[in-house]
Structures are given as C-alpha cells and as structure tokens.
Motif scaffolding. Structure first.
Motif, PDB file in Angstrom:
ATOM      1  N   TRP A  66    -104.692 -97.136  28.290  1.00  0.00           N
ATOM      2  CA  TRP A  66    -103.919 -98.328  28.662  1.00  0.00           C
ATOM      3  C   TRP A  66    -104.659 -99.619  28.291  1.00  0.00           C
ATOM      4  CZ3 TRP A  66    -103.603 -93.969  31.929  1.00  0.00           C
ATOM      5  CH2 TRP A  66    -102.307 -93.455  32.101  1.00  0.00           C
ATOM      6  N   GLY A  67    -105.469 -99.566  27.273  1.00  0.00           N
ATOM      7  CA  GLY A  67    -106.200-100.755  26.841  1.00  0.00           C
ATOM      8  C   GLY A  67    -107.619-100.790  27.376  1.00  0.00           C
ATOM      9  N   ASP A  68    -108.401-101.728  26.842  1.00  0.00           N
ATOM     10  CA  ASP A  68    -109.776-101.956  27.299  1.00  0.00           C
ATOM     11  C   ASP A  68    -110.682-100.739  27.085  1.00  0.00           C
ATOM     12  OD1 ASP A  68    -108.812-104.470  28.374  1.00  0.00           O
ATOM     13  OD2 ASP A  68    -107.934-103.283  29.976  1.00  0.00           O
ATOM     14  N   ASN A 121    -102.796-111.474  24.826  1.00  0.00           N
ATOM     15  CA  ASN A 121    -102.887-110.543  25.965  1.00  0.00           C
ATOM     16  C   ASN A 121    -104.072-109.608  25.810  1.00  0.00           C
ATOM     17  OD1 ASN A 121    -101.727-109.197  23.796  1.00  0.00           O
ATOM     18  ND2 ASN A 121    -100.113-108.208  24.984  1.00  0.00           N
ATOM     19  N   ALA A 122    -104.495-109.389  24.564  1.00  0.00           N
ATOM     20  CA  ALA A 122    -105.612-108.481  24.306  1.00  0.00           C
ATOM     21  C   ALA A 122    -106.925-109.176  24.638  1.00  0.00           C
ATOM     22  CB  ALA A 122    -105.607-108.079  22.843  1.00  0.00           C
ATOM     23  N   ILE A 160     -94.011-106.120  36.121  1.00  0.00           N
ATOM     24  CA  ILE A 160     -94.768-105.337  35.138  1.00  0.00           C
ATOM     25  C   ILE A 160     -96.251-105.634  35.258  1.00  0.00           C
ATOM     26  CG2 ILE A 160     -95.073-105.042  32.619  1.00  0.00           C
ATOM     27  CD1 ILE A 160     -92.025-105.303  32.445  1.00  0.00           C
ATOM     28  N   GLY A 161     -96.553-106.786  35.819  1.00  0.00           N
ATOM     29  CA  GLY A 161     -97.963-107.172  35.919  1.00  0.00           C
ATOM     30  C   GLY A 161     -98.464-107.672  34.575  1.00  0.00           C
ATOM     31  N   THR A 162     -97.651-108.477  33.893  1.00  0.00           N
ATOM     32  CA  THR A 162     -98.035-108.942  32.554  1.00  0.00           C
ATOM     33  C   THR A 162     -99.216-109.901  32.639  1.00  0.00           C
ATOM     34  OG1 THR A 162     -96.720-110.987  32.460  1.00  0.00           O
ATOM     35  CG2 THR A 162     -95.565-108.943  31.908  1.00  0.00           C
ATOM     36  N   THR A 163     -99.742-110.223  31.472  1.00  0.00           N
ATOM     37  CA  THR A 163    -100.863-111.160  31.412  1.00  0.00           C
ATOM     38  C   THR A 163    -100.370-112.610  31.485  1.00  0.00           C
ATOM     39  OG1 THR A 163    -100.708-111.139  29.010  1.00  0.00           O
ATOM     40  CG2 THR A 163    -102.244-109.582  29.992  1.00  0.00           C
ATOM     41  N   ASN A 176    -104.152-103.839  22.691  1.00  0.00           N
ATOM     42  CA  ASN A 176    -103.489-103.158  23.811  1.00  0.00           C
ATOM     43  C   ASN A 176    -103.770-101.653  23.620  1.00  0.00           C
ATOM     44  OD1 ASN A 176    -100.890-105.237  22.668  1.00  0.00           O
ATOM     45  ND2 ASN A 176    -102.453-105.918  24.084  1.00  0.00           N
ATOM     46  N   LEU A 210     -99.427 -98.221  26.149  1.00  0.00           N
ATOM     47  CA  LEU A 210     -98.683 -99.460  26.414  1.00  0.00           C
ATOM     48  C   LEU A 210     -97.654 -99.726  25.320  1.00  0.00           C
ATOM     49  CD1 LEU A 210    -101.654-101.772  27.557  1.00  0.00           C
ATOM     50  CD2 LEU A 210     -99.811-100.912  29.016  1.00  0.00           C
ATOM     51  N   VAL A 250     -95.162-101.424  30.032  1.00  0.00           N
ATOM     52  CA  VAL A 250     -95.791-101.413  28.713  1.00  0.00           C
ATOM     53  C   VAL A 250     -95.857-102.852  28.214  1.00  0.00           C
ATOM     54  CG1 VAL A 250     -95.005 -99.092  28.075  1.00  0.00           C
ATOM     55  CG2 VAL A 250     -93.493-101.049  27.677  1.00  0.00           C
ATOM     56  N   THR A 251     -96.442-103.043  27.056  1.00  0.00           N
ATOM     57  CA  THR A 251     -96.377-104.355  26.436  1.00  0.00           C
ATOM     58  C   THR A 251     -95.153-104.370  25.511  1.00  0.00           C
ATOM     59  OG1 THR A 251     -97.639-106.095  25.347  1.00  0.00           O
ATOM     60  CG2 THR A 251     -97.993-103.843  24.521  1.00  0.00           C
ATOM     61  N   VAL A 272    -104.657-102.032  33.796  1.00  0.00           N
ATOM     62  CA  VAL A 272    -104.438-103.318  34.475  1.00  0.00           C
ATOM     63  C   VAL A 272    -102.939-103.534  34.556  1.00  0.00           C
ATOM     64  CG1 VAL A 272    -105.839-105.412  34.616  1.00  0.00           C
ATOM     65  CG2 VAL A 272    -105.719-104.195  32.466  1.00  0.00           C
ATOM     66  N   GLY A 273    -102.481-104.152  35.626  1.00  0.00           N
ATOM     67  CA  GLY A 273    -101.050-104.382  35.769  1.00  0.00           C
ATOM     68  C   GLY A 273    -100.373-103.205  36.454  1.00  0.00           C
ATOM     69  N   ARG A 288    -108.610-109.738  36.221  1.00  0.00           N
ATOM     70  CA  ARG A 288    -108.133-108.876  37.304  1.00  0.00           C
ATOM     71  C   ARG A 288    -108.990-107.608  37.395  1.00  0.00           C
ATOM     72  NH1 ARG A 288    -101.836-108.154  35.683  1.00  0.00           N
ATOM     73  NH2 ARG A 288    -102.729-108.184  33.605  1.00  0.00           N
TER      74      ARG A 288
HETATM   75  P1  IMP Z   1     -98.029-108.231  28.516  1.00  0.00           P
HETATM   76  O1  IMP Z   1     -98.539-107.607  27.250  1.00  0.00           O
HETATM   77  O2  IMP Z   1     -98.774-109.485  28.894  1.00  0.00           O
HETATM   78  O3  IMP Z   1     -96.548-108.418  28.508  1.00  0.00           O
HETATM   79  O4  IMP Z   1     -98.312-107.207  29.725  1.00  0.00           O
HETATM   80  C1  IMP Z   1     -97.669-105.948  29.812  1.00  0.00           C
HETATM   81  C2  IMP Z   1     -98.607-104.904  30.391  1.00  0.00           C
HETATM   82  O5  IMP Z   1     -99.614-104.546  29.434  1.00  0.00           O
HETATM   83  C3  IMP Z   1     -99.379-105.366  31.633  1.00  0.00           C
HETATM   84  O6  IMP Z   1     -99.572-104.267  32.493  1.00  0.00           O
HETATM   85  C4  IMP Z   1    -100.709-105.804  31.064  1.00  0.00           C
HETATM   86  O7  IMP Z   1    -101.744-105.760  32.029  1.00  0.00           O
HETATM   87  C5  IMP Z   1    -100.905-104.766  29.981  1.00  0.00           C
HETATM   88  N1  IMP Z   1    -101.742-105.191  28.872  1.00  0.00           N
HETATM   89  C6  IMP Z   1    -101.376-105.956  27.824  1.00  0.00           C
HETATM   90  N2  IMP Z   1    -102.402-106.094  26.985  1.00  0.00           N
HETATM   91  C7  IMP Z   1    -103.423-105.396  27.473  1.00  0.00           C
HETATM   92  C8  IMP Z   1    -104.761-105.132  27.014  1.00  0.00           C
HETATM   93  O8  IMP Z   1    -105.192-105.549  25.934  1.00  0.00           O
HETATM   94  N3  IMP Z   1    -105.522-104.359  27.843  1.00  0.00           N
HETATM   95  C9  IMP Z   1    -105.044-103.844  28.998  1.00  0.00           C
HETATM   96  N4  IMP Z   1    -103.808-104.044  29.438  1.00  0.00           N
HETATM   97  C10 IMP Z   1    -103.010-104.816  28.696  1.00  0.00           C
END
Ligand code: IMP
Length: 445
Positions: free
Chosen positions: A16-18, A43-44, A143-146, A244, A248, A258-259, A293-294, A323
């Motif tokens: 899920w990233g990171d 977001n990354a 969704i818990g977006t960034t 990401n 995701l 998801v993103t 995260v999220g 976070r």
């Molecule tokens: P968004 O991409 O900001 O719309 O977020 C959508 C979901 O993807 C959320 O749960 C974010 O925390 C997660 N997310 C987006 N980019 C990353 C990343 O690079 N690492 C970890 N989680 C991410």
C-alpha cells in the motif's frame, strides 16, 4: 522505426505504498539514462538517504539525485506546479543538479479547486454514515486521501473539457478562456459541497498565477513520449519509478480505498507512451511487514504492542502527511496477487532490519471468509473487511542486521523468512534492504 528491445526496467511497490522504492530507484538510477515517473502526484513520498542526508521527494523522480540521468515526469502524473518548483528549489539549494528534469506537456495540472474539492469530499464522507451496513459491504467511509487534489485532478482528466494540462500553462490565451468556463463550473459544484456555499475561484487570478508558474517550467516541458523513444532508439535504458503502489491501483487495488491512477506496473504504458514490450525487468518492492496510510481494509493489521514496536522501529510516519502508518504482518496472499498484477520478475525486500527483536514472525497464507477458507486475494475494499488471516508462524531473530552485506551474513531465521516469501510468491528475492543508506543493501547473485 521505433525502438523494439526490452531495455526498460521498473521499480514498483507491491503493497500500500511506502515500501522504500525511493532508495532502490536512487541505487539503480546511475545504471540508466532516464528515470521516469508515470503516475500519481504529490501524494507520493519517497525518502532517499544519500551520504547520511535525507531527501524527501514527492513529485520529482528519485533519479534526480544521480548526476547526468534524465528525471522525467511522464504524462500520467498529475502535477502541482508550485510544489514541483518548490521541490526543485529545495534540491538546488542543497547542491543537487536539476538540469535533467523534464516534464511532459501532457501531464495534467492539479489546480487550487482540486485540492479544495478533495478536502470537502473527504469531510462529507467522514461525516455521513451510509445505510449500507451489511457485513459484506461495510460502511462507506472517507478514503483518507492525502488531500493533495489527486482524485479531482484525475477526474477532470477523464471529464476532458474541464482539464488543464502542463502544455496549456504555456498558452496564456487558451488558458484564460478555459479557466473562465472551468471556474464558473467549479464554483457551482463547490458551492454545493461547501457548508457556507461561498466558493469563489477567480479565473483571472488563477490564470495569472498559473501562467507565471508555466513560464518557470517552460524550459523543462517537452513531448516526453518522443524523448523516451529517442533515448531507446539511441540504445539508452529507462527505469520506471512507480508511485503509490499496486494495492492502491484504481482498477486492481482495494477499491474504493485506492488512489486514482494505475499505480501498479500496468500504469507504465499509458502514463509514459512507452509500449509494453519495452519493459524487461520489474522489481517488486515489499516491506518485510505491511503498512497502510488512510482508510480501507488491511487483513493483517496489528493493534497490539507488536504493531507499536514495529511502527516505532520502522519510523512509520507518512513522508507526505506525517500520519502514523497502520502496521501489520506480511500478507503473502496480497503479495502474491500484487506480484501477479504487476508482473514482478524479482522482489526486493525492504526494512528487514526493523523485524529484528521480534520473537516470532507471522505470515498470512490464506484468509478465512464467512463462506470458507481461500488462498486468493479479494480486490474489493468492502468484501475484504471480512477476511481473517490464517497465519504461519516462523522464528524471529534478535541480532542487529544493519551491517549485513551478503545473504550469508543474515541470521538463519531471517534467511528462512526470505526463503518462505519467495517460495510462496514464486518470484525470487534479488535484493534485501537492511537500512536506509545506499550501502545497506544485499544484492543476491
Ligand atoms: P490520494 O492518492 O491522496 O487520493 O489518497 C488515496 C489513498 O491512497 C489514501 O489512503 C492515501 O493515504 C493513499 N496513498 C496515496 N499515495 C500514497 C503513497 O505514496 N503511500 C502510501 N499511501 C498513499
């Protein structure tokens, strides 16, 4: 004639990233002529440590830290121009050469109203409880977006008429005309979402700001599909840097949590214009445990002291938002699925050192669902809520491993853990990271 050999490689996250993709890209970049981002936006968060100095990159490919290598932001990325320029300045101030940075004229722009819409939608989602309360659907939640405007920017790309691309910033008359229409639409939509109904995005003000930012970007803006083809035709090599991660991915991840892009390896073609046969090697990056995260389901999430220990040792706090990350055991069901979707030809296991000190290590090898046990992943964020992981337990290790430079130097328990992962997933583990520095990497022959 176009280039036909598979001279491109990719680094893509399988969770899920990171996962630590930034370090790996930075390590491999000097072997390539270009490093290319194909998806996502600010977001990354890729952190790279070079010579003890930590660099946090959000939009600029991690390859920027390798002198002489093109760092390309492909058309599939959504670019916040002010953030991009800010990131460039931070790098230049620290002595990093940013002259090889190139931005696709077809990358879409994250506009101020996208960020506002992202935040407003999230607020509305977290305050409204849906009536879909059956166990299999779960409750629709935020969704818990960034809150970086990623989803609304991609939505406008698909809507077409309301989208702004980097190339538009270089054509003031077109931009002004478009923004007059777009701002009136956005104000109407945002008025419906805002509690005070006071949305007032001013087309002239936004146009002035964006034209000024566009002028600063102008020397870097190119048709990157042709640039990449030229590099390939000249026998050059390309490294794709996934942002990401696979779980995701908007089509293949834990939807809707998801993103908004194809953040698996599948996004490379549409996000850059490089055809699929160019890609020979796909390195799937996997943390030795799981984080997220999220919102959204994470079957192996830990809510106990073990989770806290791993979070602290692994410094599991978001690079982009700060976070605290949710932490869990490694989920082999999810990993095998992600390796399939992203076509991983090898795995790179990161943060293995963080597990040092755990008496035992658990790996999820199946899920118990209300209708029985299954060993296949469920790419649905609502159905996956019901998955109870079935664990295999292995012996942990207590030795410090940050100094290990060969596989043989690892404790037997750590070796067995790695071997179990590759046997289950069916993909070899080519690299293991045991610390944040470039040197703290084991490359298996
Ligand atoms: P968004 O991409 O900001 O719309 O977020 C959508 C979901 O993807 C959320 O749960 C974010 O925390 C997660 N997310 C987006 N980019 C990353 C990343 O690079 N690492 C970890 N989680 C991410």
């Amino acid at each position: 004639m176009t280039a036909s050999t598979a001279n491109a490689s990719a680094v893509v996250g399988l969770q899920w990233g990171d996962e630590g993709k930034g370090k790996l890209v930075d390590l491999l970049a000097p072997q390539f002529d270009a490093v290319v981002r194909y998806n996502g936006g600010a977001n990354a968060g890729h952190s790279v440590v070079v010579g003890g100095e930590r660099y946090a990159l959000h939009l600029i490919p991690s390859g920027i830290l390798s002198p002489g290598v093109y760092a390309i932001v492909g058309n599939g990325v959504v670019v916040d121009p002010a953030r991009l320029l800010e990131e460039m300045k931070i790098l230049s101030d620290r002595g990093v050469d940013v002259s090889k940075l190139v931005i696709s004229d077809r990358a879409h722009v994250v506009m101020p109203y996208h960020k506002e819409e992202d935040a407003l939608r999230e607020e509305l989602l977290s305050s409204s409880v849906s009536d879909q309360t059956s166990a299999s659907c779960g409750v629709i939640a935020a969704i818990g977006t960034t809150k970086r405007g990623i989803g609304p920017a991609y939505a406008d790309k698909v809507q077409r008429a309301t989208a702004i691309r980097i190339g538009d910033l270089l054509c003031p008359a077109v931009l002004r005309e478009k923004l007059t229409m777009i701002c009136s639409m956005k104000n109407a939509v945002l008025n419906a979402l805002r509690p005070d109904g006071q949305a007032s995005f001013d087309p002239d003000g936004i146009a002035d700001e964006m034209i000024a930012l566009g002028e600063q970007l102008r020397p870097m803006v190119k048709d990157t599909a042709y640039l990449l083809d030229d590099i390939r035709k000249a026998g050059g090599t390309i490294l794709f840097e996934g942002a990401n991660a696979t779980m995701l991915d908007v089509d293949h991840g834990t939807f809707p949590y998801v993103t908004s892009s194809n953040s698996s390896a599948l996004g490379m073609g549409p996000g850059t214009g490089v055809p699929p046969q160019a890609i020979g090697r796909i390195i799937g990056v996997v943390k030795a445990y799981s984080t997220r995260v999220g919102g959204g389901p994470m079957p192996t999430e830990l809510f106990d002291g073990v989770g806290d220990e791993i979070r602290t040792r692994g410094r599991e706090f978001g690079t982009t938002t700060g976070r605290p990350r949710r932490v869990g055991w490694l989920d082999l069901v999810a990993l095998k699925y992600a390796a399939m979707i992203s076509g991983a030809t090898e795995l790179c296991i990161t943060l293995l050192d963080v597990l040092s000190g755990e008496d035992e290590l658990k790996l999820a090898v199946a899920y118990d669902m209300p209708d029985g046990r299954r060993d296949r992943f469920i790419a649905d964020g609502h159905a996956l809520v019901d998955a109870k992981p079935v664990y295999e337990t292995m012996a942990g290790f207590s030795q410090e491993i940050t100094g290990a430079r060969t596989f043989d130097e690892l404790p037997d328990e750590a070796k067995a853990y790695i071997q179990r992962i590759e046997a289950f997933v069916g993909v070899p583990v080519g690299m293991i990271s045991v610390g944040p520095d470039r040197e703290q990497t084991i490359v298996r022959a």
